[in-house]
Scaffold this motif. Structure first.
Motif, PDB file in Angstrom:
ATOM      1  N   THR A 126       0.860  -1.184   0.000  1.00  0.00           N
ATOM      2  CA  THR A 126       0.000   0.000   0.000  1.00  0.00           C
ATOM      3  C   THR A 126       0.893   1.229   0.000  1.00  0.00           C
ATOM      4  O   THR A 126       2.084   1.144   0.285  1.00  0.00           O
ATOM      5  N   GLY A 127       0.319   2.371  -0.288  1.00  0.00           N
ATOM      6  CA  GLY A 127       1.070   3.621  -0.295  1.00  0.00           C
ATOM      7  C   GLY A 127       1.707   3.927   1.055  1.00  0.00           C
ATOM      8  O   GLY A 127       2.761   4.547   1.128  1.00  0.00           O
ATOM      9  N   LYS A 128       1.085   3.482   2.148  1.00  0.00           N
ATOM     10  CA  LYS A 128       1.637   3.712   3.488  1.00  0.00           C
ATOM     11  C   LYS A 128       2.947   2.976   3.704  1.00  0.00           C
ATOM     12  O   LYS A 128       3.754   3.374   4.525  1.00  0.00           O
ATOM     13  N   GLU A 129       3.159   1.893   2.974  1.00  0.00           N
ATOM     14  CA  GLU A 129       4.377   1.101   3.135  1.00  0.00           C
ATOM     15  C   GLU A 129       5.548   1.630   2.314  1.00  0.00           C
ATOM     16  O   GLU A 129       6.666   1.137   2.445  1.00  0.00           O
ATOM     17  N   LEU A 130       5.315   2.594   1.473  1.00  0.00           N
ATOM     18  CA  LEU A 130       6.366   3.157   0.633  1.00  0.00           C
ATOM     19  C   LEU A 130       6.940   4.434   1.257  1.00  0.00           C
ATOM     20  O   LEU A 130       6.282   5.099   2.038  1.00  0.00           O
ATOM     21  N   ARG A 131       8.153   4.751   0.894  1.00  0.00           N
ATOM     22  CA  ARG A 131       8.756   6.002   1.349  1.00  0.00           C
ATOM     23  C   ARG A 131       8.092   7.172   0.626  1.00  0.00           C
ATOM     24  O   ARG A 131       7.634   7.022  -0.511  1.00  0.00           O
ATOM     25  N   PRO A 132       8.069   8.354   1.253  1.00  0.00           N
ATOM     26  CA  PRO A 132       7.474   9.524   0.586  1.00  0.00           C
ATOM     27  C   PRO A 132       8.149   9.865  -0.742  1.00  0.00           C
ATOM     28  O   PRO A 132       7.538  10.449  -1.613  1.00  0.00           O
ATOM     29  N   SER A 133       9.406   9.471  -0.917  1.00  0.00           N
ATOM     30  CA  SER A 133      10.127   9.774  -2.154  1.00  0.00           C
ATOM     31  C   SER A 133       9.946   8.697  -3.227  1.00  0.00           C
ATOM     32  O   SER A 133      10.526   8.802  -4.312  1.00  0.00           O
ATOM     33  N   SER A 134       9.141   7.687  -2.958  1.00  0.00           N
ATOM     34  CA  SER A 134       8.948   6.594  -3.901  1.00  0.00           C
ATOM     35  C   SER A 134       8.341   7.088  -5.215  1.00  0.00           C
ATOM     36  O   SER A 134       7.511   7.985  -5.240  1.00  0.00           O
ATOM     37  N   THR A 135       8.768   6.455  -6.302  1.00  0.00           N
ATOM     38  CA  THR A 135       8.221   6.796  -7.622  1.00  0.00           C
ATOM     39  C   THR A 135       7.331   5.679  -8.160  1.00  0.00           C
ATOM     40  O   THR A 135       7.029   5.650  -9.351  1.00  0.00           O
ATOM     41  N   LYS A 136       6.903   4.763  -7.288  1.00  0.00           N
ATOM     42  CA  LYS A 136       5.986   3.694  -7.713  1.00  0.00           C
ATOM     43  C   LYS A 136       4.580   4.279  -7.837  1.00  0.00           C
ATOM     44  O   LYS A 136       4.089   4.917  -6.913  1.00  0.00           O
ATOM     45  N   PRO A 137       3.930   4.085  -8.969  1.00  0.00           N
ATOM     46  CA  PRO A 137       2.579   4.626  -9.138  1.00  0.00           C
ATOM     47  C   PRO A 137       1.572   3.911  -8.232  1.00  0.00           C
ATOM     48  O   PRO A 137       1.608   2.693  -8.083  1.00  0.00           O
TER      49      PRO A 137
END
Length: 69
Positions: free
Chosen positions: A14-25
């Motif tokens: 989920t988006g919560k598991e990604l870093r704020p700088s992530s570029t994964k859509p």
């Protein structure tokens, strides 16, 4: 799994598991009760400084440009 923050290419994240700088859509859903807003953006696009990131298109529609004189 939170359907409000699904990572497009990796359904187990989920988006919560990604870093704020992530570029994964990711696919996002507005957190305001009753708002139908949904959009795609990366966490990086959503967390830009100064509030310039992508936000709910229903609650924060794009500004219209002024006509040039």
């Amino acid at each position: 799994m939170d359907p409000q923050q699904a990572v497009i290419d990796e359904p187990n994240l989920t988006g919560k598991e990604l870093r704020p700088s992530s570029t994964k859509p990711c696919r996002w859903a507005c957190s305001k009760p009753g708002c139908p807003g949904r959009w795609e953006a990366t966490p990086d696009q959503r967390s830009r400084r100064g509030g310039t990131g992508k936000r709910c298109p229903v609650c924060h529609p794009p500004r219209k440009s002024r006509p040039r004189p």
